[in-house]
Enzyme design. Structure first.
Site, PDB file in Angstrom:
ATOM      1  N   HIS A   1     -18.032 -15.896   9.249  1.00 51.77           N
ATOM      2  CA  HIS A   1     -17.987 -16.735   8.038  1.00 51.77           C
ATOM      3  C   HIS A   1     -17.114 -16.143   6.928  1.00 51.77           C
ATOM      4  CE1 HIS A   1     -20.611 -20.022   9.074  1.00 51.77           C
ATOM      5  NE2 HIS A   1     -21.438 -19.169   9.649  1.00 51.77           N
TER       6      HIS A   1
ATOM      7  N   HIS B   1     -21.000  -8.054  15.182  1.00 50.05           N
ATOM      8  CA  HIS B   1     -21.351  -9.423  14.824  1.00 50.05           C
ATOM      9  C   HIS B   1     -21.110 -10.314  16.039  1.00 50.05           C
ATOM     10  CE1 HIS B   1     -22.288 -12.152  11.534  1.00 50.05           C
ATOM     11  NE2 HIS B   1     -21.447 -13.013  12.076  1.00 50.05           N
TER      12      HIS B   1
HETATM   13 FE   LIG Z   1     -24.535 -14.627   9.570  1.00 50.36          FE
HETATM   14 FE   LIG Z   2     -22.048 -15.006  11.842  1.00 46.84          FE
END
Ligand SMILES: [Fe+2]
Ligand SMILES: [Fe+2]
Ligand SMILES: [Fe+2]
Ligand SMILES: [Fe+2]
Ligand SMILES: [Fe+2]
Ligand SMILES: [Fe+2]
Ligand SMILES: [Fe+2]
Ligand SMILES: [Fe+2]
Lengths: 268, 268, 268, 268
Positions: free
Chosen positions: C68, C160
């Site tokens: 993001h 991530h």
């Molecule tokens: Fe996240």
């Molecule tokens: Fe994410």
């Protein structure tokens, strides 16, 4: 220079149909360079050394492949040759953007008997496919390498990819830098072969050379069962209605720029 | 009966090119039924009521769509009409295998002014796409429904899907049961239009009607930036080199079986 | 050395709950190094410069992110700083295996006020996620770079990623080579925090710091509507039941090997 | 009523560890209903009739499964029993949202020896997984069916899914309508077990019962080789460090509402 690129040869039906058509297409079009994608030539899944030899016997200068390259384990050793070899095994290539530790190579730089130089690059897409290195950056890298090594101007790229967007994008990215960007993998020929503004020939997919009474090469009933039930089951190569899909590229051997493309779809 | 199916109209360039070519193609081929896929007609993303009206003005009997159908919110209300309506809004359809609570319908059964009946089915694939209901089972359901309702024999299926395997599989699954299974969504016309053994016309993708100096309709530079960096950025419809991709199906109006297909790719 | 890693801060509820808990957790655990994943701190989507400053004000030495990161455009400029800077903007990092031309960096090598060195690596997975460079090879590269540069032994990796398999695989791959491999992105804390045999702390996902009466941070009704209809709709950050998910790593500052991990999930 | 749900039993290490722990956990917690996910119990891939019998011998009332259900072909016949049977084979279930023509069932309604009724539903997610029917709508359908048939109030849902968002969404969707929504498939236990506001117990993933010195059950080296090279290779079940992951649900047998959850992760 005239280049004939033959799309994914699929199973025995595919091998049979290319055996029938390659000789006369090569002759009648004065083909100088013959490249065949052989990733499905062994029963639809991978390629074996003896099948590679069979395709080289048909006159292939280079055999390209794709995601099915590792389906037959016999091919690992066959492809493990020195980078500077020019033997047949060195001319069977796999996508260049695979992990560096995998067998084989993704680029071959060669010379025709006429002395003209050429290079063939094989790469794989990333959209809707297993992860591999960025094909755009890898192309930059390989073109720099070709410039330093052989200096070949005639450069053919087999881009083995699923998404039309990724294929078109690479075509535009390499326009004016390579002779042709030809797509493979979807097994369906596209009707968009053209010369891009800066002289690169482009086609989203050349299509397979295999049995067209099938689902992209595989027996219809087996694939339907999979779609209808989600249950596993062995996929067998179909046999019916074989066609050879291929594309002819005519280019200036000095500049490497293409000026004409022609699609073939030849049946029995 | 002669059916003309026009592939994904993309942006203003696409609307311009279909306005130029539909009239003469319809006339010179004595087209009885005109179906247009309009999912990208509004700037490349979705369709608005006024653009739908524009395509109906060109003579479209039915407008099909696909995954971009909800891109423009104005269309939700437009499509919310009674199932038994025959107005224009009822003839703008979306994939039938979407959730039952979504606006609109995935099947339209109509009648030509000649009194001949026809049905148009729109469905979406599941391979490499967002989840929706099984298109194979949904096709069975809709064909049973058509048999009970209008009894139409001429049935056109727009299968909006990514994977060539899923499209080919549906073609074989419906061979002999519908007039045509025509693919859309990849925006690249395929050179595999044919009549399957039991009389169903099939083509993996009809291709878009839009700007071909683009990446499947979108400005090249914007798509390249996305592929090269992974960073977001608005996608804008390209303008250059518009072409209309369409396919003509000739069929027996009584049996619904097709006997000829012809591809069109018409530029400026 | 005691390291506190705080999982994906989600929206205002997440910022509120970390403001409440970070100070006392840091104090009562004698935390030396504080790292916060802030990829969802701005309304659930991305991070802005002022929110980054807010998290640095809480004592964060480094802010990591993930897919993001580009949601808020203001952050592009903020992250465009010299590689050798040690300012706050340099300490906001993004996955290291993104394209080289993207703003920012994926590795930060720093020094605590005590003089102890540390490094923080941020990487993104490839399974079920957008394409990026191979995180395994990238890790090798970065570790070689750290060895040459700062020589830091305390190295924290924020991986991530979506798939548990890819996360576990990287944990084992780096076992004994880094201090900790901590997963982020799924927003659900996993109960598998442990020390791998060669001294690397591992946890598949630290979990988010955000509203737990939600679907991974987003308002339940909005997500349900999406799943039930497939129709678009803005996703809004939920507010209810905020919890801070964080993991404490205790390690030997000289060798960088971890010897204890502790999970926190602290609500109002 | 006390329900013990045991997560994906993986290979012989998993079978060994559940054999060791189920008896004493069942006894010390006065477990009334025992449900085991067995999709990986046969060498990590699927389940055989004799292994199913082994798990039933441990006291399982119902065995749930998931995407690996068809890995061992012997199970097809075993599961092909009448819908109204209450034999062991009928109590081995597969995701209910598979195609209707697949062997077996996705719902079992039974009665404890005490006369208390219960139902177990198995479903599979669609995000990042192969296509299947909509699990949300399927849940509505099955709950209506249970209401008509047995009227069981105690209803356990094993949601075999990848994405945390889809799992959380189903939890909220069924809150107050079933006793528990427990996730499986990722093989990593999550630390988010809770009672949702309307009395449904929820946990994103119960975690596997198998060898934790592994990559989600498989030998580390084999998985690393796959990630590092992209080349194929047989995956073998690991053996080291087996742990049983299970979750206990305490509920009101009359209303079916849960009031307590407890996670177990028990090693050798
Ligand atoms: Fe996240
Ligand atoms: Fe994410
Ligand atoms: Fe192929
Ligand atoms: Fe392929
Ligand atoms: Fe489209
Ligand atoms: Fe589309
Ligand atoms: Fe499993
Ligand atoms: Fe599974």
């Amino acid at each position: 220079m005239n280049i004939l690129f033959v799309g994914d040869v699929f199973g025995s039906a595919g091998r049979h149909i290319v055996r029938e058509h390659i000789p006369h297409v090569v002759e009648s079009n004065a083909v100088d360079l013959l490249v065949i994608n052989g990733e499905n030539s062994a029963g639809g899944f991978g390629i074996t050394p003896s099948i590679a030899e069979e395709l080289f016997d048909l006159g292939a200068h280079v055999i390209t492949t794709g995601n099915h390259i590792w389906d037959k384990k016999e091919i690992f050793d066959y492809m493990s040759v020195p980078a500077d070899s020019h033997g047949r095994a060195r001319r069977l290539i796999r996508p260049a953007n695979y992990a560096v530790t995998t067998p084989g190579f993704g680029l071959y730089e060669g010379e025709l008997s006429s002395g003209e130089k050429y290079a063939v690059i094989n790469m794989q897409g990333r959209v809707f496919m297993n992860s591999c290195d960025d094909p755009f950056r890898k192309a930059d890298e390989l073109l720099a390498q070709i410039e330093k090594n052989s200096g070949a101007k005639v450069i053919l790229v087999d881009f083995h990819a699923e998404a039309t967007s990724e294929k078109a994008a690479l075509g535009w990215y390499l326009d004016g830098r390579v002779t042709a960007v030809l797509g493979t993998h979807t097994h369906v020929p596209t009707a968009d072969n053209r010369i891009l503004p800066n002289g690169t020939a482009y086609q989203t997919d050349v299509g397979m050379s295999g049995p067209f009474d099938s689902v992209i090469g595989v027996e219809v009933e087996l694939v339907l069962k999979r779609f209808l039930t989600g249950m596993p089951g062995k996929f067998e190569a179909a046999k019916g209605n074989p066609k050879m899909c291929a594309t002819l590229i005519e280019c200036d051997g000095n500049t490497g720029r293409a000026f004409r493309t022609q699609r073939f779809m030849l049946g029995e």
